[in-house]
Design an enzyme around this catalytic site. Structure first.
Site, PDB file in Angstrom:
ATOM      1  CE1 TYR A 206      91.808  -9.227  48.927  1.00 22.22           C
ATOM      2  CE2 TYR A 206      89.997  -9.352  47.365  1.00 22.22           C
ATOM      3  CZ  TYR A 206      91.117  -9.914  47.962  1.00 22.22           C
ATOM      4  OH  TYR A 206      91.525 -11.160  47.583  1.00 22.22           O
TER       5      TYR A 206
ATOM      6  CE  LYS B  76      77.904  -4.743  18.371  1.00 24.29           C
ATOM      7  NZ  LYS B  76      78.013  -3.449  17.691  1.00 24.29           N
TER       8      LYS B  76
HETATM    9  C1  LIG Z   1      76.773  -2.830  17.582  1.00 27.61           C
HETATM   10  C2  LIG Z   1      76.302  -2.238  16.321  1.00 27.61           C
HETATM   11  C3  LIG Z   1      74.933  -2.053  16.074  1.00 27.61           C
HETATM   12  C4  LIG Z   1      73.856  -2.277  17.116  1.00 27.61           C
HETATM   13  O1  LIG Z   1      73.797  -1.178  17.987  1.00 27.61           O
HETATM   14  P1  LIG Z   1      72.668  -1.127  19.125  1.00 27.61           P
HETATM   15  O2  LIG Z   1      72.838   0.221  19.742  1.00 27.61           O
HETATM   16  O3  LIG Z   1      73.006  -2.222  20.085  1.00 27.61           O
HETATM   17  O4  LIG Z   1      71.375  -1.332  18.464  1.00 27.61           O
HETATM   18  C5  LIG Z   1      74.547  -1.622  14.808  1.00 27.61           C
HETATM   19  N1  LIG Z   1      75.469  -1.365  13.857  1.00 27.61           N
HETATM   20  C6  LIG Z   1      76.790  -1.500  14.060  1.00 27.61           C
HETATM   21  C7  LIG Z   1      77.740  -1.192  12.963  1.00 27.61           C
HETATM   22  C8  LIG Z   1      77.256  -1.921  15.304  1.00 27.61           C
HETATM   23  O5  LIG Z   1      78.579  -2.038  15.520  1.00 27.61           O
END
Ligand SMILES: *Cc1c(COP(=O)(O)O)cnc(C)c1O
Length: 366
Positions: A259, A34
């Site tokens: 800044y 993702k």
């Molecule tokens: C993002 C996510 C993962 C992966 O989590 P990590 O800590 O990066 O391994 C697994 N399951 C779901 C539902 C997620 O949203």
């Protein structure tokens, strides 16, 4: 065109991390890609993960899954944040599995007309109190699932990076109960999946039929404090960020930098200007991170701007404009790591890599 900054993505590191995690889990592995593969690039990372032995791909959005299909990826894909009103028929037509967390969603997805039945994974809330069925779970019965094919059941840990935390055992026990409910309806061959990266590394009892690994697959530790760093976990960070020094100049002591003039040069020194800023995902809040050049770290001085930040190279630095410097990498050569940037910004390594913006080209090493 020449780049001012580049993220170099080591796909052999992705393959090796996936192979290591899968061997440790001893079950199937879903590579979580993702958010543009945590900033590493959706399609190249997904393909590398499959080459490394991943059995499934996991994404949040339907459009991420469709991008993978359009790129020729045929592996099973689960998308778990597909909003009400989506074009579920395109998911069915593209063989994309959808996560469902409510009866209303089950009915909506189940109503999709077509030759194939929609493939769903039921998401259950075992204690994180985010997505997933909670009270409605007791109301599910056969007619709610008539229109769909149930492929899997899954849940997500809230505190798996805290070994010994009782909430983990409570979530595991609750998951088993919820699986048993589904089995009592006659579903016995569904894929049960619960573990994220931290649980994959710490808690073999939660592996069930498949683990879902994100951060560890990118070679980063789910939590440096409780699990140790990448090196300790034998993981190889896949992203190395580098930038070209835009300008190097000599400055006297006592000049206010940036800044708000939040810092003043403490001695005569050389300052380096890096053409990256919060518009590229460099956290504005970062303190005590910076660049690495020629064996030496040079910290940020003053505030990070939208497109640039300044580092104090030191009076004796040999750096010149046009030299490439490391922003972060594996750390093995002395450079800052994504973990260093995370602690410098009061954040987590997940956020550091994921927020590297689209202006930064990704270059792939095979
Ligand atoms: C993002 C996510 C993962 C992966 O989590 P990590 O800590 O990066 O391994 C697994 N399951 C779901 C539902 C997620 O949203």
């Amino acid at each position: 065109m020449t780049n001012r900054a580049e993220a170099i993505i080591d796909l052999s590191a992705i393959r090796a991390n996936v192979a290591l995690l899968k061997a440790r889990a001893g079950v199937d592995l879903m590579a979580v890609v993702k958010a543009d593969a945590y900033g590493h690039g959706l399609v190249p990372v997904a393909k590398a993960a499959l080459e490394g032995g991943a059995n499934w791909l996991g994404v949040a959005l339907l459009e991420e899954a469709i991008t993978l299909r359009k790129a020729g990826v045929t592996a099973p894909i689960l998308a778990w944040l597909v909003p009400p009103g989506s074009d579920f028929k395109s998911a069915v037509d593209s063989d994309i599995d959808i996560a469902v967390s409510s009866i209303k969603a089950l009915e909506e997805v189940g109503a999709v007309a077509g030759s194939k039945r929609p493939r769903v994974h039921l998401e259950v809330d075992t204690g994180m109190t985010r997505g997933g069925f909670l009270s409605e779970w007791n109301q599910i019965d056969a007619h709610h699932v008539q229109g769909v094919e149930i492929i899997g059941i899954f849940s997500h840990f809230a505190r798996s990076d805290e070994p010994g935390q009782p909430q983990n055992l409570e979530q595991l026990a609750r998951f088993k109960e919820m699986v048993a409910t589904l089995e009592s309806f006659g579903y016995t061959k569904i894929i049960r999946h619960l573990s994220n990266s931290a649980a994959t590394l710490l808690d073999p009892a939660s592996a069930f039929d498949m683990v879902r690994t994100g951060i560890a697959m990118y070679g980063l530790s789910p939590d440096v404090k409780t699990l140790g760093d990448s090196k300790k976990l034998s993981l190889k960070p896949a992203m190395a960020m580098r930038a070209k020094l835009h300008l190097v100049k000599d400055v006297p002591a006592g000049l206010p930098v940036g800044y708000g003039a939040t810092e003043v040069t403490r001695a005569d020194t050389k300052l380096g200007l890096v053409a990256m800023g919060y518009g590229d995902g460099i956290p504005r809040s970062a303190r005590n991170a910076g660049i690495f050049f020629n064996g030496k770290r040079a910290p940020i001085i003053g505030r990070v701007s939208m497109d640039q930040f300044v580092v104090d190279l030191g009076a004796t630095s040999t750096a010149q404009s046009g030299d490439w410097v490391s922003i972060f990498g594996s750390g093995l050569g002395g450079e800052y790591t994504a973990d260093d940037w995370a602690s410098a910004a009061g954040s987590i390594n997940y956020e550091i890599v994921t927020r590297i913006g689209p202006r930064v080209p990704r270059l792939y090493e095979l």
